[in-house]
Design an enzyme around this catalytic site. Structure first.
Site, PDB file in Angstrom:
ATOM      1  N   HIS A 106       0.856  -1.180   0.000  1.00 14.25           N
ATOM      2  CA  HIS A 106       0.000   0.000   0.000  1.00 14.25           C
ATOM      3  C   HIS A 106       0.897   1.236   0.000  1.00 14.25           C
ATOM      4  CE1 HIS A 106      -3.025  -2.833   2.081  1.00 14.25           C
ATOM      5  NE2 HIS A 106      -3.329  -2.729   0.788  1.00 14.25           N
ATOM      6  N   CYS A 247      -7.284   6.032  78.291  1.00 16.65           N
ATOM      7  CA  CYS A 247      -6.687   5.050  79.190  1.00 16.65           C
ATOM      8  C   CYS A 247      -7.799   4.245  79.867  1.00 16.65           C
ATOM      9  CB  CYS A 247      -5.833   5.754  80.250  1.00 16.65           C
ATOM     10  SG  CYS A 247      -5.210   4.670  81.555  1.00 16.65           S
ATOM     11  N   CYS A 250      -7.660   5.492  83.989  1.00 19.55           N
ATOM     12  CA  CYS A 250      -7.983   6.854  84.397  1.00 19.55           C
ATOM     13  C   CYS A 250      -8.729   7.639  83.326  1.00 19.55           C
ATOM     14  CB  CYS A 250      -6.711   7.600  84.793  1.00 19.55           C
ATOM     15  SG  CYS A 250      -5.556   7.841  83.412  1.00 19.55           S
ATOM     16  N   CYS A 260       5.478   0.531  69.410  1.00 21.25           N
ATOM     17  CA  CYS A 260       5.099  -0.561  70.310  1.00 21.25           C
ATOM     18  C   CYS A 260       3.646  -0.440  70.734  1.00 21.25           C
ATOM     19  CB  CYS A 260       6.013  -0.533  71.535  1.00 21.25           C
ATOM     20  SG  CYS A 260       5.698  -1.887  72.691  1.00 21.25           S
ATOM     21  N   CYS A 276      -6.446  -3.802  72.043  1.00 21.03           N
ATOM     22  CA  CYS A 276      -7.674  -4.282  72.697  1.00 21.03           C
ATOM     23  C   CYS A 276      -7.937  -3.605  74.034  1.00 21.03           C
ATOM     24  CB  CYS A 276      -7.598  -5.798  72.895  1.00 21.03           C
ATOM     25  SG  CYS A 276      -6.309  -6.329  74.042  1.00 21.03           S
TER      26      CYS A 276
END
Length: 443
Positions: A106, A247, A250, A260, A276
């Site tokens: 072509h 906490c 308290c 940690c 937890c």
């Protein structure tokens, strides 16, 4: 003998026509003396001027020469006019040497090819540039494309080479692009499989198979589903945006500023688990319950709305722990930088040599390795089916988490612990990690 041409029929056979072209001597003029005999034998008509003509042959010749009748014979050569070459896009006439084509034949001019290839390269194509002919499936090869990228279009050629490199690397089963930020390196693996690889330039560590951060023990499909789910959950960001908890003793608001999960309240000195909120004194024996999600065995009999709430609750349980370890990794990376500075200060004050304090750096690196492994256990457990294997894996997961938090606590309070205690904690944590990964890692 007939008196006029009208008495002759137009239905002549092929032999009459062939006789004219093959042997014109069969039909000749005759003199006046033998006109009658010749007329009877050959069908020749005499006019007033005594000129004789063969009607079948002369009529056919006339029609053919006038263009009214086209009768091709096997022994007649048809001469066709030469076709002038032209471009299939702009339809301009060109010399044959000025037209270019692939093996499909072509033909297009240089200007049309340059424009076609230029637009294709700008769109990010390289190896898939097609022929300009409609419905042609042939693609331009590299050498063919280069002849239309002029020296003046340097950026165009560089883009083409960059796209070509990208396609070549993506299609090669042993090569991968480094997914590190702004890194142009290519990763190579002799045996392509899910494995840990590190870029030599940006030091980014990833999985060679999927390109995500290295995710053992989770496989590639599991981590892909997990990351997709995390990205699609619009409430996740709102859920984890609150980095503070009260906490349990308290109820003062506490912000976690270290990796940690063993938290000590700065006001009442209560020790508890960040995940937890349980008392840390008893947490050593109950850590398995902290990292394990308790599914409702009767949830299948509940309504769809209840099942949806339970599914969200399960997802948030694991995502909270996944994201918590991710945050811890970032905080502990900052802690390693502080440890590095502390070691330099101690060496400058003659409080030991550089080698004496390197165990703290090794502890920080091992902590990051163990926490990274633990982080990727949660997507695996989230998608795992209930059974003995999942129960065993969750137990090993919890054992590793206990040792990791113990190492993190001792590293954050290194001044309160002897070198032997920290190194012993390191040894136990690494053994827990190797035990967890034993059935997932192979050579």
């Amino acid at each position: 003998m007939a008196d006029s041409d009208e008495d002759f029929s137009d239905d002549y056979d092929d032999e009459d026509i062939n006789d004219y072209y093959n042997n014109n001597d069969d039909y000749i003029e005759s003199d006046e003396n033998d006109a009658d005999s010749k007329n009877e034998e050959t069908g020749i008509v005499s006019n007033n001027n005594n000129i004789k003509c063969s009607l079948p042959s002369e009529k056919t010749k006339l029609l053919v020469e006038s263009g009214v009748q086209c009768r091709s014979r096997p022994n007649i050569k048809t001469v066709r006019p030469k076709k002038i070459p032209y471009c299939g896009v702009c339809l301009e006439n060109f010399a044959t040497n000025d037209l270019y084509a692939l093996s499909c034949k072509h033909m297009f001019c240089e200007g049309c090819w340059k424009q076609h290839i230029g637009f294709a390269v700008k769109d990010g194509m390289s190896s898939g540039i097609p022929c300009m002919e409609n419905n042609c499936t042939l693609l331009c090869h590299e050498d063919f494309v280069h002849q239309f990228l002029s020296v003046k279009s340097g950026s165009l050629e560089s883009n083409y080479l960059r796209h070509l490199l990208r396609i070549s690397v993506m299609e090669h089963y042993q090569l991968r692009f480094c997914p590190g930020a702004d890194c142009d390196m290519t990763l190579y693996a002799e045996k392509p499989k899910p494995r840990k690889v590190q870029c030599s330039k940006c030091k980014y560590i990833c999985c060679f198979e999927c390109g995500h951060p290295y995710h053992t023990p989770a496989d590639c499909s599991t981590i892909q589903k997990w990351l997709t789910k995390c990205a699609d959950d619009s409430e996740t960001a709102n859920y984890i945006s609150a980095n503070t908890k009260d906490c349990p003793a308290c109820h003062i608001c506490i912000e976690k500023n270290g990796g940690c999960n063993h938290i000590q309240c700065s006001k009442c000195k209560h020790n508890f688990c960040w995940m937890c909120l349980g008392d840390w004194k008893n947490h050593g024996n109950s850590y398995y319950e902290c990292s394990r999600y308790k599914e409702n065995p009767k949830i299948a009999k509940k309504s769809q709305q209840t099942q949806a709430r339970e599914a969200l609750k399960k997802y948030l349980f694991y995502f909270q722990r996944w994201e918590n370890h991710n945050q811890s990794l970032m905080l502990e990376a900052q802690a390693r930088t502080r440890i590095q500075k502390q070691i330099e200060e101690k060496v400058n004050k003659c409080q030991g040599t550089w080698i004496d304090w390197q165990y703290l750096m090794r502890a920080g690196e091992l902590l990051a390795k163990c926490r990274y492994t633990l982080q990727y256990t949660y997507p695996l457990v989230y998608y795992a089916e209930a059974g003995p294997e999942k129960t065993l894996f969750e137990y090993q997961q919890a054992q590793l988490e206990v040792e990791i938090e113990g190492l993190a606590w001792k590293l954050e309070h290194a001044g309160d612990y002897q070198r032997g205690e920290i190194e012993n904690q390191m040894d136990v944590a690494e053994k827990r990690r190797q035990t967890l990964l034993a059935r997932f890692v192979s050579d």
